[in-house]
Write an enzyme that holds these catalytic residues in place. Structure first.
Site, PDB file in Angstrom:
ATOM      1  N   ARG A   1       0.831  -1.231   0.000  1.00  0.00           N
ATOM      2  CA  ARG A   1       0.000   0.000   0.000  1.00  0.00           C
ATOM      3  C   ARG A   1       0.857   1.270   0.000  1.00  0.00           C
ATOM      4  NH1 ARG A   1      -3.415  -3.043   3.538  1.00  0.00           N
ATOM      5  NH2 ARG A   1      -5.055  -3.971   2.268  1.00  0.00           N
TER       6      ARG A   1
ATOM      7  N   LYS B   1       3.077  11.310 -11.493  1.00  0.00           N
ATOM      8  CA  LYS B   1       2.194  10.462 -12.302  1.00  0.00           C
ATOM      9  C   LYS B   1       2.906   9.149 -12.586  1.00  0.00           C
ATOM     10  CE  LYS B   1      -0.705  13.683 -14.889  1.00  0.00           C
ATOM     11  NZ  LYS B   1      -1.033  14.204 -16.233  1.00  0.00           N
TER      12      LYS B   1
ATOM     13  N   GLU C   1       9.471  17.704 -25.333  1.00  0.00           N
ATOM     14  CA  GLU C   1       8.796  18.069 -24.068  1.00  0.00           C
ATOM     15  C   GLU C   1       9.351  19.396 -23.538  1.00  0.00           C
ATOM     16  OE1 GLU C   1       6.186  16.506 -22.834  1.00  0.00           O
ATOM     17  OE2 GLU C   1       6.318  14.364 -23.276  1.00  0.00           O
TER      18      GLU C   1
ATOM     19  N   LYS D   1       7.255  22.987 -14.471  1.00  0.00           N
ATOM     20  CA  LYS D   1       6.404  21.846 -14.108  1.00  0.00           C
ATOM     21  C   LYS D   1       6.121  21.849 -12.607  1.00  0.00           C
ATOM     22  CE  LYS D   1       5.274  17.077 -14.592  1.00  0.00           C
ATOM     23  NZ  LYS D   1       5.339  15.844 -15.372  1.00  0.00           N
TER      24      LYS D   1
ATOM     25  N   GLU E   1      -4.476  17.250 -11.274  1.00  0.00           N
ATOM     26  CA  GLU E   1      -4.990  17.625 -12.592  1.00  0.00           C
ATOM     27  C   GLU E   1      -6.488  17.908 -12.591  1.00  0.00           C
ATOM     28  OE1 GLU E   1      -2.895  15.758 -15.922  1.00  0.00           O
ATOM     29  OE2 GLU E   1      -4.763  15.862 -17.057  1.00  0.00           O
TER      30      GLU E   1
ATOM     31  N   ARG F   1      -3.013  21.729 -14.513  1.00  0.00           N
ATOM     32  CA  ARG F   1      -2.012  20.704 -14.863  1.00  0.00           C
ATOM     33  C   ARG F   1      -2.285  20.121 -16.253  1.00  0.00           C
ATOM     34  NH1 ARG F   1       0.885  15.924 -11.271  1.00  0.00           N
ATOM     35  NH2 ARG F   1       2.148  15.164 -13.008  1.00  0.00           N
TER      36      ARG F   1
ATOM     37  N   ASN G   1      -0.413  18.771 -20.978  1.00  0.00           N
ATOM     38  CA  ASN G   1      -0.745  17.799 -22.022  1.00  0.00           C
ATOM     39  C   ASN G   1      -0.868  18.450 -23.399  1.00  0.00           C
ATOM     40  OD1 ASN G   1      -0.884  15.570 -20.268  1.00  0.00           O
ATOM     41  ND2 ASN G   1      -2.885  16.255 -19.579  1.00  0.00           N
TER      42      ASN G   1
ATOM     43  N   HIS H   1      -0.635  16.365 -26.492  1.00  0.00           N
ATOM     44  CA  HIS H   1      -0.704  14.953 -26.118  1.00  0.00           C
ATOM     45  C   HIS H   1      -1.981  14.255 -26.595  1.00  0.00           C
ATOM     46  CE1 HIS H   1       2.755  15.988 -23.762  1.00  0.00           C
ATOM     47  NE2 HIS H   1       2.834  14.798 -23.212  1.00  0.00           N
TER      48      HIS H   1
ATOM     49  N   HIS I   1      -1.091  10.959 -28.295  1.00  0.00           N
ATOM     50  CA  HIS I   1      -1.495   9.634 -27.815  1.00  0.00           C
ATOM     51  C   HIS I   1      -2.223   8.854 -28.909  1.00  0.00           C
ATOM     52  CE1 HIS I   1      -1.295  10.618 -23.210  1.00  0.00           C
ATOM     53  NE2 HIS I   1      -0.113  10.447 -23.762  1.00  0.00           N
TER      54      HIS I   1
ATOM     55  N   HIS J   1       7.425   8.291 -27.772  1.00  0.00           N
ATOM     56  CA  HIS J   1       6.457   9.181 -27.109  1.00  0.00           C
ATOM     57  C   HIS J   1       6.759  10.658 -27.426  1.00  0.00           C
ATOM     58  CE1 HIS J   1       3.750  10.877 -24.160  1.00  0.00           C
ATOM     59  NE2 HIS J   1       4.767  11.555 -23.655  1.00  0.00           N
TER      60      HIS J   1
HETATM   61  P1  NAD Z   1      12.425   5.057 -22.178  1.00  0.00           P
HETATM   62  O1  NAD Z   1      12.348   4.978 -20.720  1.00  0.00           O
HETATM   63  O2  NAD Z   1      11.898   3.924 -22.975  1.00  0.00           O
HETATM   64  O3  NAD Z   1      13.948   5.320 -22.595  1.00  0.00           O
HETATM   65  C1  NAD Z   1      14.275   5.427 -23.945  1.00  0.00           C
HETATM   66  C2  NAD Z   1      15.424   4.482 -24.339  1.00  0.00           C
HETATM   67  O4  NAD Z   1      16.643   5.037 -23.886  1.00  0.00           O
HETATM   68  C3  NAD Z   1      15.336   3.092 -23.747  1.00  0.00           C
HETATM   69  O5  NAD Z   1      15.789   2.176 -24.705  1.00  0.00           O
HETATM   70  C4  NAD Z   1      16.320   3.154 -22.583  1.00  0.00           C
HETATM   71  O6  NAD Z   1      16.846   1.899 -22.284  1.00  0.00           O
HETATM   72  C5  NAD Z   1      17.368   4.068 -23.128  1.00  0.00           C
HETATM   73  N1  NAD Z   1      18.119   4.843 -22.141  1.00  0.00           N
HETATM   74  C6  NAD Z   1      17.656   5.475 -21.045  1.00  0.00           C
HETATM   75  N2  NAD Z   1      18.607   6.228 -20.496  1.00  0.00           N
HETATM   76  C7  NAD Z   1      19.727   6.056 -21.225  1.00  0.00           C
HETATM   77  C8  NAD Z   1      21.025   6.595 -21.177  1.00  0.00           C
HETATM   78  N3  NAD Z   1      21.366   7.512 -20.266  1.00  0.00           N
HETATM   79  N4  NAD Z   1      21.923   6.178 -22.102  1.00  0.00           N
HETATM   80  C9  NAD Z   1      21.574   5.292 -23.066  1.00  0.00           C
HETATM   81  N5  NAD Z   1      20.342   4.780 -23.191  1.00  0.00           N
HETATM   82  C10 NAD Z   1      19.431   5.162 -22.283  1.00  0.00           C
HETATM   83  O7  NAD Z   1      11.679   6.355 -22.754  1.00  0.00           O
HETATM   84  P2  NAD Z   1      11.451   7.849 -22.232  1.00  0.00           P
HETATM   85  O8  NAD Z   1      11.339   8.654 -23.450  1.00  0.00           O
HETATM   86  O9  NAD Z   1      12.412   8.234 -21.182  1.00  0.00           O
HETATM   87  O10 NAD Z   1      10.033   7.757 -21.524  1.00  0.00           O
HETATM   88  C11 NAD Z   1       8.859   7.517 -22.239  1.00  0.00           C
HETATM   89  C12 NAD Z   1       7.778   7.136 -21.278  1.00  0.00           C
HETATM   90  O11 NAD Z   1       7.570   8.200 -20.348  1.00  0.00           O
HETATM   91  C13 NAD Z   1       6.447   6.869 -21.943  1.00  0.00           C
HETATM   92  O12 NAD Z   1       5.930   5.662 -21.453  1.00  0.00           O
HETATM   93  C14 NAD Z   1       5.587   8.029 -21.493  1.00  0.00           C
HETATM   94  O13 NAD Z   1       4.223   7.686 -21.383  1.00  0.00           O
HETATM   95  C15 NAD Z   1       6.167   8.345 -20.149  1.00  0.00           C
HETATM   96  N6  NAD Z   1       5.914   9.711 -19.674  1.00  0.00           N
HETATM   97  C16 NAD Z   1       5.459   9.862 -18.407  1.00  0.00           C
HETATM   98  C17 NAD Z   1       5.227  11.130 -17.906  1.00  0.00           C
HETATM   99  C18 NAD Z   1       4.783  11.301 -16.476  1.00  0.00           C
HETATM  100  O14 NAD Z   1       4.441  12.412 -16.080  1.00  0.00           O
HETATM  101  N7  NAD Z   1       4.812  10.260 -15.676  1.00  0.00           N
HETATM  102  C19 NAD Z   1       5.487  12.251 -18.693  1.00  0.00           C
HETATM  103  C20 NAD Z   1       5.982  12.057 -19.984  1.00  0.00           C
HETATM  104  C21 NAD Z   1       6.193  10.781 -20.465  1.00  0.00           C
HETATM  105  N1  GLY Z   2       3.316  14.888 -18.306  1.00  0.00           N
HETATM  106  C1  GLY Z   2       2.129  15.555 -17.897  1.00  0.00           C
HETATM  107  C2  GLY Z   2       1.980  15.682 -16.430  1.00  0.00           C
HETATM  108  O1  GLY Z   2       2.832  15.295 -15.684  1.00  0.00           O
HETATM  109  O2  GLY Z   2       0.957  16.162 -15.978  1.00  0.00           O
END
Ligand code: NAD
Ligand code: GLY
Length: 373
Positions: free
Chosen positions: A124, A146, A188, A230, A240, A244, A248, A251, A255, A269
């Site tokens: 939890r 998030k 972003e 942010k 949100e 907030r 997006n 987005h 999406h 993404h």
């Molecule tokens: P990811 O985590 O898949 O990383 C991208 C690639 O880079 C992967 O292959 C990873 O192994 C590699 N990698 C990571 N760091 C590295 C480094 N320093 N050197 C070499 N390779 C490296 O992708 P991302 O773009 O970081 O994240 C995308 C995800 O984030 C999506 O699922 C999206 O929905 C999510 N997201 C979440 C929020 C939130 O607020 N929680 C906001 C934006 C995006």
């Molecule tokens: N990436 C959008 C948010 O964190 O609200």
């Protein structure tokens, strides 16, 4: 100690710092140790991050005489699934994770979103820290709490808010990030200028090339500025209920494009966000809420950075406007069955709209599908 910036996310009892600077990984263990009740942490990472950077992090924990247990997952969006959550939860439970422990999410947005969700659910709620290793994670996903996995019906539909205790963004880690991932994360950053800070967008136009080439000063400035924007929005509207949603921008379109490409590396993404930003400005111009000059300027910048400015530029995507709009109906912002769009009234002035006529959305999508940039 390497120089760094600190951005505070002001959430009362759950407030935390984001530390930003080059070389901070060397200090991570010393900063995490005081947060660990049992003098141990479980480090969740992926194979790519582990190959480049895990030894340095583990050496830091050893120097602090702190136990650190790695869990290394395959890379990729596919981990953000029910199966991925089950695998990680089983791994954490096998390591006897307890409430009061601290989990370290060491990776990009995939690792951060999945680990944050598992941490929020197990026992939890277990505390966690974020050490984001992609540009996208440093400017967006590691901040704000998030967490989510994807469901058959759409992206990030199963998740919860679970704030980290600390975020350590070491911009030097980005030197090993593939250029395509750097560009995706950059989308972003541009988003922050477009949604609320015209001067920052103008700075982006000037500095994009050096930032994408990993210039330390440009990166530290962009990550700090993005995190400040942010953090201010999250502090005001953590769940949100209002402002907030501005984060997006782009987005709702993005999406839909990701869903159509199966959340695969056909379209990252951040790349979907880049196309989405251009579409959001095209929609605003179509609705006469933003000027065509602003829309053209945004499209030119996205294209100049090597990001997909048009749907026609996304390899192997042949979706119809109707198919894309059908994906948008699953958007989390939808209220009472109405689609909600973030519509810019010019660069730096995004607003929330629930009255956008879908025929205007369809026209904008048709043009983007028909004409390459
Ligand atoms: P990811 O985590 O898949 O990383 C991208 C690639 O880079 C992967 O292959 C990873 O192994 C590699 N990698 C990571 N760091 C590295 C480094 N320093 N050197 C070499 N390779 C490296 O992708 P991302 O773009 O970081 O994240 C995308 C995800 O984030 C999506 O699922 C999206 O929905 C999510 N997201 C979440 C929020 C939130 O607020 N929680 C906001 C934006 C995006
Ligand atoms: N990436 C959008 C948010 O964190 O609200």
């Amino acid at each position: 100690m390497p120089a760094h910036e600190t951005v505070r996310v002001g959430l009362g009892a759950r407030a935390y710092d984001i530390l930003i600077g080059s070389g901070l990984l060397a200090t991570a263990a010393a900063r995490i140790k005081p947060l660990a009740r049992r003098n141990r942490t479980i480090v969740v990472t992926d194979e790519n991050v582990a190959r480049h950077h895990l030894t340095a992090l583990m050496d830091g924990f050893a120097a602090e005489e702190m136990e650190a247990l790695p869990v290394i997952l395959p890379p990729g969006e596919g981990q953000k699934s029910f199966a991925g959550l089950e695998r990680l939860s089983d791994a954490l439970l096998a390591l006897e994770v307890e409430r009061g422990d601290i989990i370290t999410a060491f990776g990009g947005g995939v690792i951060g979103d999945l680990t944050g969700l598992a941490a929020g659910l197990l026992k939890r709620g277990v505390d966690f820290v974020q050490i984001p290793t992609t540009l996208l994670a440093q400017v967006d996903s590691s901040v704000g709490g998030k967490t989510a996995i994807n469901a058959r019906a759409g992206k990030n539909l199963v998740g919860l808010f679970h704030q980290p205790r600390l975020v350590i963004a070491d911009t030097a880690l980005l030197k090993t990030l593939p250029p395509r991932e750097m560009r995706a994360g950059y989308a972003e950053i541009v988003k922050y200028g477009l949604l609320g800070d015209r001067a920052f967008f103008e700075w982006c136009e000037k500095k994009a090339a050096s930032l994408l080439a990993c210039d330390a000063a440009a990166l530290n400035n962009a990550v700090t500025h993005s995190c400040r924007m942010k953090a201010a929005i999250v502090a005001e509207d953590e769940r949100e209920q209002g402002r907030r949603a501005l984060l997006n921008l782009g987005h709702t379109f993005g999406h839909a494009l990701e869903a159509e490409t199966g959340y695969s590396d056909r379209l990252l993404h951040g790349e979907s966000v880049a196309t989405g930003l251009v579409l959001a400005f095209a929609l605003a111009a179509e609705l006469q809420l933003a000027s065509h000059d602003d829309a053209r300027r945004v499209e030119a910048h996205i294209a100049a950075c090597g990001l997909p400015a048009r749907i026609a530029g996304i390899a192997g995507l042949s979706a119809s406007p109707d198919a894309l709009i059908a994906h948008m109906r699953h958007d989390k912002k939808a209220k009472d069955g109405k689609l909600v769009f973030i519509v810019p009234h010019g660069i730096g002035d995004a607003r929330i709209h629930d009255d956008v006529p879908l025929d205007a959305v369809a026209r904008v999508l048709s043009r983007s599908i028909a004409h390459p940039a």
